[in-house]
Design a protein around this motif. Sequence first.
Motif, PDB file in Angstrom:
ATOM      1  N   GLY A 126      48.336  15.530  85.221  1.00  0.00           N
ATOM      2  CA  GLY A 126      47.318  15.855  84.234  1.00  0.00           C
ATOM      3  C   GLY A 126      47.665  17.026  83.326  1.00  0.00           C
ATOM      4  O   GLY A 126      47.355  17.021  82.138  1.00  0.00           O
ATOM      5  N   VAL A 127      48.324  18.040  83.884  1.00  0.00           N
ATOM      6  CA  VAL A 127      48.701  19.216  83.092  1.00  0.00           C
ATOM      7  C   VAL A 127      49.653  18.792  81.975  1.00  0.00           C
ATOM      8  O   VAL A 127      49.458  19.116  80.802  1.00  0.00           O
ATOM      9  CB  VAL A 127      49.359  20.298  83.992  1.00  0.00           C
ATOM     10  CG1 VAL A 127      49.882  21.454  83.152  1.00  0.00           C
ATOM     11  CG2 VAL A 127      48.358  20.810  85.029  1.00  0.00           C
ATOM     12  N   LYS A 128      50.680  18.018  82.353  1.00  0.00           N
ATOM     13  CA  LYS A 128      51.649  17.534  81.364  1.00  0.00           C
ATOM     14  C   LYS A 128      50.992  16.583  80.358  1.00  0.00           C
ATOM     15  O   LYS A 128      51.370  16.555  79.197  1.00  0.00           O
ATOM     16  CB  LYS A 128      52.804  16.824  82.072  1.00  0.00           C
ATOM     17  CG  LYS A 128      53.692  17.783  82.843  1.00  0.00           C
ATOM     18  CD  LYS A 128      55.162  17.522  82.537  1.00  0.00           C
ATOM     19  CE  LYS A 128      56.075  18.640  82.971  1.00  0.00           C
ATOM     20  NZ  LYS A 128      56.127  18.847  84.417  1.00  0.00           N
ATOM     21  N   ALA A 129      50.023  15.802  80.828  1.00  0.00           N
ATOM     22  CA  ALA A 129      49.320  14.860  79.954  1.00  0.00           C
ATOM     23  C   ALA A 129      48.632  15.602  78.809  1.00  0.00           C
ATOM     24  O   ALA A 129      48.732  15.205  77.652  1.00  0.00           O
ATOM     25  CB  ALA A 129      48.294  14.051  80.753  1.00  0.00           C
ATOM     26  N   VAL A 130      47.954  16.705  79.141  1.00  0.00           N
ATOM     27  CA  VAL A 130      47.260  17.490  78.124  1.00  0.00           C
ATOM     28  C   VAL A 130      48.270  18.102  77.157  1.00  0.00           C
ATOM     29  O   VAL A 130      48.109  18.010  75.931  1.00  0.00           O
ATOM     30  CB  VAL A 130      46.372  18.593  78.774  1.00  0.00           C
ATOM     31  CG1 VAL A 130      45.744  19.468  77.706  1.00  0.00           C
ATOM     32  CG2 VAL A 130      45.292  17.953  79.642  1.00  0.00           C
ATOM     33  N   GLU A 131      49.335  18.706  77.700  1.00  0.00           N
ATOM     34  CA  GLU A 131      50.376  19.318  76.852  1.00  0.00           C
ATOM     35  C   GLU A 131      50.989  18.280  75.915  1.00  0.00           C
ATOM     36  O   GLU A 131      51.134  18.511  74.722  1.00  0.00           O
ATOM     37  CB  GLU A 131      51.499  19.898  77.721  1.00  0.00           C
ATOM     38  CG  GLU A 131      51.119  21.167  78.453  1.00  0.00           C
ATOM     39  CD  GLU A 131      52.161  21.558  79.519  1.00  0.00           C
ATOM     40  OE1 GLU A 131      53.225  20.905  79.628  1.00  0.00           O
ATOM     41  OE2 GLU A 131      51.885  22.530  80.251  1.00  0.00           O
ATOM     42  N   LYS A 132      51.339  17.127  76.483  1.00  0.00           N
ATOM     43  CA  LYS A 132      51.996  16.070  75.712  1.00  0.00           C
ATOM     44  C   LYS A 132      51.048  15.527  74.638  1.00  0.00           C
ATOM     45  O   LYS A 132      51.464  15.243  73.523  1.00  0.00           O
ATOM     46  CB  LYS A 132      52.415  14.957  76.684  1.00  0.00           C
ATOM     47  CG  LYS A 132      53.530  14.099  76.192  1.00  0.00           C
ATOM     48  CD  LYS A 132      54.848  14.840  76.270  1.00  0.00           C
ATOM     49  CE  LYS A 132      55.992  13.943  75.891  1.00  0.00           C
ATOM     50  NZ  LYS A 132      57.165  14.680  75.446  1.00  0.00           N
ATOM     51  N   TYR A 133      49.773  15.398  74.992  1.00  0.00           N
ATOM     52  CA  TYR A 133      48.799  14.900  74.013  1.00  0.00           C
ATOM     53  C   TYR A 133      48.768  15.809  72.788  1.00  0.00           C
ATOM     54  O   TYR A 133      48.817  15.353  71.655  1.00  0.00           O
ATOM     55  CB  TYR A 133      47.393  14.786  74.615  1.00  0.00           C
ATOM     56  CG  TYR A 133      46.418  14.249  73.595  1.00  0.00           C
ATOM     57  CD1 TYR A 133      46.261  12.868  73.436  1.00  0.00           C
ATOM     58  CD2 TYR A 133      45.718  15.083  72.727  1.00  0.00           C
ATOM     59  CE1 TYR A 133      45.432  12.343  72.461  1.00  0.00           C
ATOM     60  CE2 TYR A 133      44.894  14.574  71.744  1.00  0.00           C
ATOM     61  CZ  TYR A 133      44.748  13.198  71.614  1.00  0.00           C
ATOM     62  OH  TYR A 133      43.932  12.691  70.636  1.00  0.00           O
ATOM     63  N   LEU A 134      48.664  17.109  73.033  1.00  0.00           N
ATOM     64  CA  LEU A 134      48.584  18.077  71.932  1.00  0.00           C
ATOM     65  C   LEU A 134      49.860  18.087  71.111  1.00  0.00           C
ATOM     66  O   LEU A 134      49.835  18.324  69.910  1.00  0.00           O
ATOM     67  CB  LEU A 134      48.267  19.470  72.482  1.00  0.00           C
ATOM     68  CG  LEU A 134      46.901  19.578  73.198  1.00  0.00           C
ATOM     69  CD1 LEU A 134      46.759  20.928  73.882  1.00  0.00           C
ATOM     70  CD2 LEU A 134      45.756  19.323  72.236  1.00  0.00           C
ATOM     71  N   GLU A 135      50.976  17.807  71.769  1.00  0.00           N
ATOM     72  CA  GLU A 135      52.277  17.804  71.100  1.00  0.00           C
ATOM     73  C   GLU A 135      52.468  16.559  70.223  1.00  0.00           C
ATOM     74  O   GLU A 135      52.857  16.663  69.071  1.00  0.00           O
ATOM     75  CB  GLU A 135      53.359  17.856  72.185  1.00  0.00           C
ATOM     76  CG  GLU A 135      54.778  17.931  71.697  1.00  0.00           C
ATOM     77  CD  GLU A 135      55.756  17.726  72.850  1.00  0.00           C
ATOM     78  OE1 GLU A 135      56.700  16.940  72.683  1.00  0.00           O
ATOM     79  OE2 GLU A 135      55.548  18.339  73.925  1.00  0.00           O
ATOM     80  N   VAL A 136      52.180  15.371  70.774  1.00  0.00           N
ATOM     81  CA  VAL A 136      52.481  14.130  70.032  1.00  0.00           C
ATOM     82  C   VAL A 136      51.287  13.482  69.327  1.00  0.00           C
ATOM     83  O   VAL A 136      51.468  12.593  68.519  1.00  0.00           O
ATOM     84  CB  VAL A 136      53.201  13.071  70.913  1.00  0.00           C
ATOM     85  CG1 VAL A 136      54.525  13.605  71.418  1.00  0.00           C
ATOM     86  CG2 VAL A 136      52.327  12.602  72.055  1.00  0.00           C
ATOM     87  N   LYS A 137      50.070  13.920  69.649  1.00  0.00           N
ATOM     88  CA  LYS A 137      48.856  13.357  69.036  1.00  0.00           C
ATOM     89  C   LYS A 137      48.900  11.819  68.946  1.00  0.00           C
ATOM     90  O   LYS A 137      48.877  11.255  67.859  1.00  0.00           O
ATOM     91  CB  LYS A 137      48.660  13.946  67.623  1.00  0.00           C
ATOM     92  CG  LYS A 137      48.391  15.434  67.581  1.00  0.00           C
ATOM     93  CD  LYS A 137      46.931  15.730  67.778  1.00  0.00           C
ATOM     94  CE  LYS A 137      46.504  17.105  67.311  1.00  0.00           C
ATOM     95  NZ  LYS A 137      46.973  18.219  68.078  1.00  0.00           N
TER      96      LYS A 137
END
Length: 120
Positions: A36-47
């Motif tokens: 989940g932590v990576k999911a949030v980071e990745k979401y903000l990065e790749v939109k």
Amino acid sequence: MAKNVLICDDAAFMRMMIKDILSKNGYTVAGEAENGVKAVEKYLEVKPDLVLMDITMPEMDGIQALKKIKEADPGAMIIMCSAMGQQAMVIESIQAGAKDFIVKPFQADRVLEAVKKVIG
């Protein structure tokens, strides 16, 4: 234009399966996350246009990640993935803003139906 999808699942083979289904049907996999932590980071990065999010993951579960992503982007499109017997969690994730859910083990047509319904 191909739609970008972020795949979040702690099981590498699940991510590979979903990636395979999406790629064969004209979707682009914008990224993958194993918790989940990576999911949030990745979401903000790749939109991405869409997130396929497993409910049960280490560090931060899918429901917490869903809430964090929705805080950052209220318009985020997220489909939750759950194993059988996680009804309460599915209901909680829909109330938190998930657009749909898919039950594991995945059927390719069900994955595509949900994705098409949410992002076309």
